[in-house]
Write an enzyme that holds these catalytic residues in place. Structure first.
Site, short mmCIF file in Angstrom:
data_model
loop_
_atom_site.label_atom_id
_atom_site.label_comp_id
_atom_site.label_asym_id
_atom_site.label_seq_id
_atom_site.Cartn_x
_atom_site.Cartn_y
_atom_site.Cartn_z
N LYS A 1 8.16 -24.08 41.10
CA LYS A 1 8.25 -25.41 41.68
C LYS A 1 6.87 -25.88 42.09
O LYS A 1 6.04 -25.03 42.37
CB LYS A 1 9.23 -25.46 42.86
CG LYS A 1 9.10 -24.39 43.93
CD LYS A 1 7.90 -24.13 44.74
CE LYS A 1 7.01 -25.12 45.38
NZ LYS A 1 5.83 -24.54 46.05
N TYR B 1 11.12 -28.54 48.84
CA TYR B 1 12.20 -27.76 49.47
C TYR B 1 13.08 -28.64 50.34
O TYR B 1 14.28 -28.43 50.46
CB TYR B 1 11.63 -26.63 50.34
CG TYR B 1 11.03 -25.50 49.56
CD1 TYR B 1 11.83 -24.67 48.77
CD2 TYR B 1 9.67 -25.24 49.60
CE1 TYR B 1 11.28 -23.62 48.05
CE2 TYR B 1 9.11 -24.20 48.88
CZ TYR B 1 9.92 -23.40 48.11
OH TYR B 1 9.38 -22.37 47.40
P1 NAD Z 1 -2.80 -19.14 43.05
O1 NAD Z 1 -4.00 -19.99 43.13
O2 NAD Z 1 -2.74 -17.94 43.92
O3 NAD Z 1 -2.56 -18.66 41.55
C1 NAD Z 1 -2.74 -19.53 40.45
C2 NAD Z 1 -3.07 -18.72 39.23
O4 NAD Z 1 -3.33 -19.61 38.15
C3 NAD Z 1 -4.34 -17.85 39.38
O5 NAD Z 1 -4.14 -16.60 38.77
C4 NAD Z 1 -5.39 -18.62 38.62
O6 NAD Z 1 -6.39 -17.80 38.08
C5 NAD Z 1 -4.56 -19.25 37.51
N1 NAD Z 1 -5.18 -20.43 36.93
C6 NAD Z 1 -5.27 -20.67 35.60
N2 NAD Z 1 -5.92 -21.82 35.38
C7 NAD Z 1 -6.26 -22.31 36.57
C8 NAD Z 1 -6.98 -23.46 36.99
N3 NAD Z 1 -7.44 -24.35 36.10
N4 NAD Z 1 -7.17 -23.65 38.29
C9 NAD Z 1 -6.68 -22.80 39.21
N5 NAD Z 1 -6.00 -21.67 38.88
C10 NAD Z 1 -5.79 -21.44 37.58
O7 NAD Z 1 -1.56 -20.10 43.32
P2 NAD Z 1 -0.09 -19.66 43.73
O8 NAD Z 1 0.06 -19.78 45.20
O9 NAD Z 1 0.23 -18.35 43.10
O10 NAD Z 1 0.80 -20.83 43.09
C11 NAD Z 1 1.13 -20.85 41.72
C12 NAD Z 1 2.44 -21.63 41.52
O11 NAD Z 1 3.47 -20.98 42.23
C13 NAD Z 1 2.40 -23.07 42.05
O12 NAD Z 1 3.11 -23.92 41.19
C14 NAD Z 1 3.13 -22.99 43.38
O13 NAD Z 1 3.77 -24.19 43.75
C15 NAD Z 1 4.13 -21.89 43.11
N6 NAD Z 1 4.51 -21.15 44.32
C16 NAD Z 1 5.83 -20.99 44.58
C17 NAD Z 1 6.23 -20.32 45.71
C18 NAD Z 1 7.69 -20.11 45.98
O14 NAD Z 1 8.04 -19.65 47.06
N7 NAD Z 1 8.55 -20.40 45.02
C19 NAD Z 1 5.28 -19.83 46.61
C20 NAD Z 1 3.92 -19.98 46.31
C21 NAD Z 1 3.55 -20.66 45.15
#
Ligand code: NAD
Length: 395
Positions: free
Chosen positions: A163, A248
């Site tokens: 999401k 949410y």
């Molecule tokens: P994060 O920044 O920790 O991870 C993002 C990943 O994408 C990294 O590994 C990064 O290297 C990669 N990536 C590839 N291309 C990129 C770019 N151009 N710029 C930035 N990163 C890039 O983020 P996250 O917190 O893991 O979030 C990722 C997704 O998960 C989002 O869509 C977020 O909304 C979702 N999320 C959902 C929940 C949930 O509870 N369902 C919780 C946290 C995050």
């Protein structure tokens, strides 16, 4: 008849849900209590006699049948999903997609994964020829969900996408169409639909225990840290708090009422226009439902302890707080404190639940691409209302 280890979670859940729906009493409110009362190992437990004919018809899963998943984007949320999947019975993490070669070593040793199941973003399509990967789980920044869903669908792999599903209604519609065309599933990572407190709220509402739903409050937010993170860049995030956690509040009000909003009105407050130059900081919004129920909601990147789902019906209420984070979720109803199983990570429930539907042909849970699209339509209507100075906008 005895159950295989792999079938236990599915059957346990089915029996527990059945038990709870028909016999829920104060002395046995949690799944753990229920299992303790059953006693002994479920592996040797002849429980089929406790099943209704419908439940008994749940297909047993062959011991070697698991949904094999590769995570796309190995960031912080992917790490959480991978950790939770260690406890899954029906889903199994097998690989990943990353632009950082050093993560292949780190992840394969941390989670015991075969390096042959790792790919670079530019080699993504090679997954098509890997018969050991059934589904990809996209955990990339929001604006990349669309591209990778379309690419995964073309490879004939099922898609689980985080999401918010996309950064626009148009993208969401294209993602649904691509997965339909390829005949693969598209599920959105709405983990709460598999989480016991949320499931109980939905069960109570569906069973009529709350009566006609009159009002809902949903709040979700946190104080955002690093000013350079992708979440504050419109090109990657699509929006701010609303896209990230406000989703949410929208999804929660929808499952609390069982209805789709017909109008929204919204206002934005920005206390730090430098940090939040590109994305929204705090938004309050209302949603009106066909029955006349109103949801009053808020989302923020500016402060903590803002997390609640309070649904009020003519006969009862459910008040979950915290309601949307990783938990433990807590709550009370008009009957007293709620007490459900909080021993598993949400993502363990989620991935086993999703795998159960995909592997066993069960009806899709309420986390399909179509559900994500409904939330995206509300998000767009909220931004329109803000742009129109808080006017009511039809969804
Ligand atoms: P994060 O920044 O920790 O991870 C993002 C990943 O994408 C990294 O590994 C990064 O290297 C990669 N990536 C590839 N291309 C990129 C770019 N151009 N710029 C930035 N990163 C890039 O983020 P996250 O917190 O893991 O979030 C990722 C997704 O998960 C989002 O869509 C977020 O909304 C979702 N999320 C959902 C929940 C949930 O509870 N369902 C919780 C946290 C995050």
């Amino acid at each position: 008849m005895y159950l295989t280890n792999l079938a236990v979670t599915t059957i346990e859940n089915d029996v527990w849900m059945l038990f709870r729906e028909t016999n829920c009493t104060n002395f046995m409110k949690s799944r753990r209590d229920f299992l303790l009362k059953l006693g002994g190992s479920a592996l040797t437990l002849p429980i089929v006699s406790a099943l209704t004919p419908a439940e008994a018809a749940v297909p047993m899963v062959a011991a070697d049948k698991q949904l094999r998943v590769a995570l796309v984007g190995l960031g912080s949320y992917a790490d959480r999903v991978a950790t939770a999947m260690k406890d899954c019975k029906l889903a199994k993490l097998v690989g990943g997609v990353t632009g950082a070669p050093e993560k292949v070593d780190k992840w394969s040793s941390k989670f015991g994964l075969d390096k042959a199941n790792f790919y670079d973003y530019k080699d993504f399509e090679k997954i098509k020829d890997n018969p050991n990967i059934d589904a990809v789980y996209i955990t990339l920044p929001n604006s990349m969900h669309h591209e990778y869903t379309l690419r995964a669908a073309k490879m004939g792999k099922h898609v689980i996408c985080e999401k918010p599903m996309s950064v626009s209604v148009k993208q969401a519609e294209e993602m649904i169409a691509a997965c339909k065309k390829a005949d693969v599933k598209l599920y959105i990572g709405y983990r709460l639909h598999f989480e016991p407190y949320t499931r109980e709220l939905i069960r109570m509402r569906k069973a009529g225990e709350l009566g006609k739903i009159m009002h809902v409050n949903t709040y979700d937010g946190f104080k955002s840290g690093d000013p350079n993170q992708w979440r504050l860049k419109k090109a990657l995030a699509g929006g701010g708090a609303l896209m990230d956690v406000g989703v949410y509040c929208i999804n929660g009000a929808r499952y609390a009422t069982g209805e789709e909003p017909i109008w929204v009105s919204a206002e934005e407050a920005k206390t730090d226009p430098v940090k939040f130059k590109e994305v929204d900081e705090t938004i309050t919004f209302q949603m009106g439902f066909p029955s006349g129920a109103i949801a009053s909601c808020g989302t923020t990147y500016n402060f903590n302890n803002f997390e609640r789902l309070y649904v009020i019906g003519e006969k009862g209420f459910v008040d979950l707080s915290p309601a949307f984070g990783y938990g433990p979720i807590k709550g009370r109803t008009n009957k007293g404190e709620m007490s459900w199983d909080t021993t598993k990570m949400h993502q363990t429930w989620q991935m086993d639940g999703m795998a159960d539907c995909i592997l066993n042909g069960k009806p899709d849970p309420n986390v399909t691409g179509e559900e994500g699209l409904k939330d995206m339509k509300v998000i767009e209507a909220i931004y329109k209302s803000i742009a129109a100075g808080g006017k009511k906008v039809m969804v």
